[in-house]
Every structure is written in structure tokens, then in C-alpha cells.
Design a protein around this motif. Structure first.
Motif, PDB file in Angstrom:
ATOM      1  N   LYS A   1       0.717  -1.073   0.041  1.00 46.51           N
ATOM      2  CA  LYS A   1      -0.107  -0.088   0.041  1.00 46.51           C
ATOM      3  C   LYS A   1       0.692   1.364  -0.103  1.00 46.51           C
TER       4      LYS A   1
ATOM      5  N   GLU B   1       2.647   1.958  -3.144  1.00 49.20           N
ATOM      6  CA  GLU B   1       1.810   2.303  -4.272  1.00 49.20           C
ATOM      7  C   GLU B   1       1.839   3.867  -4.389  1.00 49.20           C
ATOM      8  N   ASN B   2       1.850   4.353  -3.173  1.00 41.17           N
ATOM      9  CA  ASN B   2       2.006   5.883  -2.887  1.00 41.17           C
ATOM     10  C   ASN B   2       3.263   6.279  -3.420  1.00 41.17           C
TER      11      ASN B   2
ATOM     12  N   GLU C   1       2.965   6.664  -7.097  1.00 40.87           N
ATOM     13  CA  GLU C   1       2.190   7.887  -7.538  1.00 40.87           C
ATOM     14  C   GLU C   1       2.929   9.066  -7.496  1.00 40.87           C
TER      15      GLU C   1
ATOM     16  N   HIS D   1       0.500   5.802 -14.119  1.00 42.22           N
ATOM     17  CA  HIS D   1      -0.428   5.343 -12.930  1.00 42.22           C
ATOM     18  C   HIS D   1      -0.231   3.652 -12.959  1.00 42.22           C
TER      19      HIS D   1
ATOM     20  N   LYS E   1      -0.693   0.270 -10.533  1.00 48.43           N
ATOM     21  CA  LYS E   1      -1.001  -0.187  -9.456  1.00 48.43           C
ATOM     22  C   LYS E   1      -0.255  -1.342  -8.974  1.00 48.43           C
ATOM     23  N   ILE E   2      -0.251  -1.680  -7.713  1.00 48.05           N
ATOM     24  CA  ILE E   2       0.406  -3.098  -7.367  1.00 48.05           C
ATOM     25  C   ILE E   2      -0.681  -4.152  -7.225  1.00 48.05           C
TER      26      ILE E   2
END
Lengths: 231, 231
Positions: free
Chosen positions: A143, A146-147, A150, A158, A160-161
Motif C-alpha cells: 500500500k 503504491e503511494n 504515484e 499510474h 497499481k500493485i
């Protein structure tokens, strides 16, 4: 029919990432990445990677050599002076096989690659629930990462994991892999570098216990099948 | 007197990281890390790194070879098919010299090393205010990364990221470097691989303008000192 999007999948050659690739394969074209980081079983895992990539007819593949994790050491997987300890599945300590911040290294190179080839997802076969207690397998870590993606990539990027097996037990992963016809017979899990898988390291123990609990037979050869499997 | 703690400093061989090392040197023993990532000026920067490490009599040094950023490409710094464009300090686009997610790669290896050698800070000479618009130089990126370290390392590991020059202009960094007697004469900033620094790439332009604005002379030799410096 719409063209599938591209996903980078980190494939170690082990069971979890092989099943993860099979999951990604349902909805994405595959760009498979493998990292050699000086682990004892480097060549075995690399062979498994290529066989798995051939099996899936991956659109792209990338092999990365990370020498720094060997130079840095601190783990029984990369430092020959540190012994591979036998599994202690009850302990809550981080085991000697923990390679400091390894998953962050794997993820960063996957992100660099994903940004260049235009992939919008990175799949990783990390397992937390039934894992050996590595801190960089925790859902909170992914989590947070992922930030970082970004914040640290181009505004238009963009990514996502996806960690689809993170909450599964080894048994559930094996079962799902069988359902998806993932090439489990091509994988290598053992932390030691013997002719056959050792059967007693953390990784072998988890895997054998997983097959046992669903009453299935692991297609790999083992040096030892530990006593608890016969109970 | 209490023994100083250890800090890992990522030293590229450029001006910003050299001044950052001088800042870290006030309060920490130094473990200096350098990453070769297949950039055009790799050998020049490596020489600068070793000379800077000698100057500071660093307690530890680590040189890491990252081949994957060259393999992956996508930047004029690592891909010879992409031209190094001249500086456009007014543009708000990410420039061609951006190496996808490079600072994340540098940070991850610094974290792995810091965790093994017991350092509790990582210094990086990232600059945002007066920078070329690289997304992985933003304060938010480092903040997010600090969170990843907290989530992805051992429970007893706590490593903060220090970017002491991030809000400084190039002029302020040069001024501070002079005050701290940082070895600016040993640094290399140019993105091209000429005999002398080119004077016109993003990096040279920022540096020259910085020296100019405080009325100081850059000790390096330049191929060209652009017109705006004579205005």
C-alpha cells in the motif's frame, strides 16, 4: 475485441509467483521480470523463470542482475557466511533468510520497466498470511509503495500493485494454481542449492505442508520429506 | 564524547550530493554509496565519488552496479538513441533526462545497506525547488518513501531520509558548500561525456547560473559558457 493491457509480473521461479502470473494472464498481456540477486539458487531460479515465460508465451521478458544485495549481505540467502536455518513456523522473529528490503528492490525495477513499456499494473506473488514473517511482504508495505509510485513517477503514469495471493495460505495458492493450470511442475522453491529440493528449509516446509493439507502430491523431488508430513 | 551515529549518503559525484555529504559529516560518520546505472558519464562520476569519499575519509563506501536502468532505457542519460536536449528551464514537462524511478532504485539499495550496517539515516542531495522537474525529487516522494521503509523493514529498523538541500536554490547550495568547505572542485555535473563540461545541458545550465547569481567562479572548465551568463 479490445486489446489487453500490459502487466509486469515479477517471477522468481517459485510457486507463488508462478500462480500469480497465471492469475495476471487471465486479464493482461504479460511482461515477465526476473531478478538475480546473488541468491544461492540463482541459476535454478533463472531456468525456472525462462521455462515459465515460455509456457505463458510472455510478450516481453527482462532479467535483471542485482549484485548489490550480495555485496550488502545480511541474509542467509545471499551471504554464504550465514547459515540457512531450518524452518521454525511458530517463531515470530524475522528469519535469517530475510534479504533486507529485497521486495522494494524488485518493485522499483518493475516500476521503471512498467513506466517505459506502458504497463499499468505490477503483479507480485508476495504472501503474508502464511509467510515466513518478512516485513516486506506485508499488505501495508505494498500500500505504502503504491503511494511512492504515484508520487515518484511522471504525472501521466499510474501503476497499481496487485498481490492477488497475499492473503492466501500455501494450500489455497496450490489449489488455485491447479485450477488455472499454472505450470507448478516448472517451479523451484528450495532455499538450498542441492540436486533435489531439501525438504527442510522454510520454503520447502511451507510448500510441502501446503500440498499435504489439500491431499495433493508435489510434483517435485525432495531430499527429505519431513516427519510431520507423515503424521 | 559519544560515538557519532552512522549515516548512508548517496553520492553521485555531482555538486548537490557533495554538499549533502558535507552537511551529514557534521553530525554523522559517513557510509558513502554510489550507483553506476549506465549513464553516459559513469566513469567520470565514479572517479568523482572516490575522490569525494577520500576527501571525507568515509568510514565505509559501497559502489553498486545497476545494469537494469540501461536495459530498460527510456532516458537520454541511459539510452544512446535518445538525445540529451538543451536546457529549457521554463518548461513544465518532465525532461528527456528523467531516468524512470531512478531515485527509488538508489534509495532502496541505500536502505538495504543501512539496515545491514546499522545506519539510522539516509542522506540524499535531491533538489526540488530549482530542479529540472523530475517527479522523484519531490518532497512528497521522499515522505512516501520513508513510510515504505517503516513498513518494509524489520520492526527494530528505523531509518529516516534526510534531503537537506531539497528546498534550496542552486546558488544557496553552492554558498553553503563553500561555507562547509565541501570539495566542490572534485565534483562532476555535466550530462554529456566530453573532455570538459558542456555548459549547455540542463545540469550545466543550472550549475553555471547558480555560481553566477552569487558572483562566484565555478572551478570547473567548460566547453561553452552560454550567452545568458554574460548578460
Amino acid at each position: 475485441m479490445q486489446e489487453k493491457q500490459l502487466a509486469v509480473v515479477a517471477v522468481s521461479g517459485g510457486l507463488d509467483s508462478c500462480v500469480t502470473a497465471a492469475i495476471a494472464n487471465k486479464n493482461y498481456n504479460l511482461a515477465l521480470a526476473h531478478i538475480n540477486y546473488g541468491q544461492r539458487t540463482e541459476s535454478r531460479e533463472l531456468n525456472a523463470f525462462h521455462e515459465i515465460a515460455d509456457f505463458f508465451q510472455a510478450e516481453k521478458r527482462l532479467v535483471i542482475d542485482y549484485s548489490h544485495l550480495t555485496k550488502i549481505g545480511g541474509s542467509s540467502l545471499t551471504d554464504k557466511n550465514i547459515e540457512v536455518t531450518d524452518a521454525d513456523l511458530e517463531s515470530d522473529k524475522v528469519p535469517s533468510s530475510y534479504v533486507p528490503f529485497r521486495n522494494a528492490s524488485i518493485l522499483t525495477s518493475c516500476v521503471s520497466w512498467a513506466e517505459v513499456v506502458g504497463a499499468n499494473a505490477i503483479f507480485m506473488g508476495a504472501v503474508y498470511e502464511d509467510s515466513s514473517g518478512y516485513p516486506d511482504c506485508r499488505p501495508e508495505f505494498f500500500k505504502a509503495f503504491e503511494n511512492v509510485i504515484e508520487e515518484g513517477t511522471k504525472p501521466e503514469t499510474h501503476i497499481k500493485i496487485e498481490t492477488p495471493v497475499i492473503h492466501m495460505s500455501k494450500a489455497e495458492i496450490i489449489k488455485l494454481g491447479m485450477e488455472l493450470k499454472a505450470p507448478i511442475h516448472l517451479t523451484w522453491s528450495c532455499y538450498k542449492d542441492g540436486e533435489k529440493a531439501c525438504g527442510v528449509c522454510d520454503s520447502c516446509a511451507l510448500r510441502l505442508r501446503g500440498f499435504q493439507s489439500i491431499g495433493a502430491e508435489d510434483p517435485l523431488d525432495y531430499e527429505i520429506r519431513p516427519d510431520y508430513l507423515k503424521k
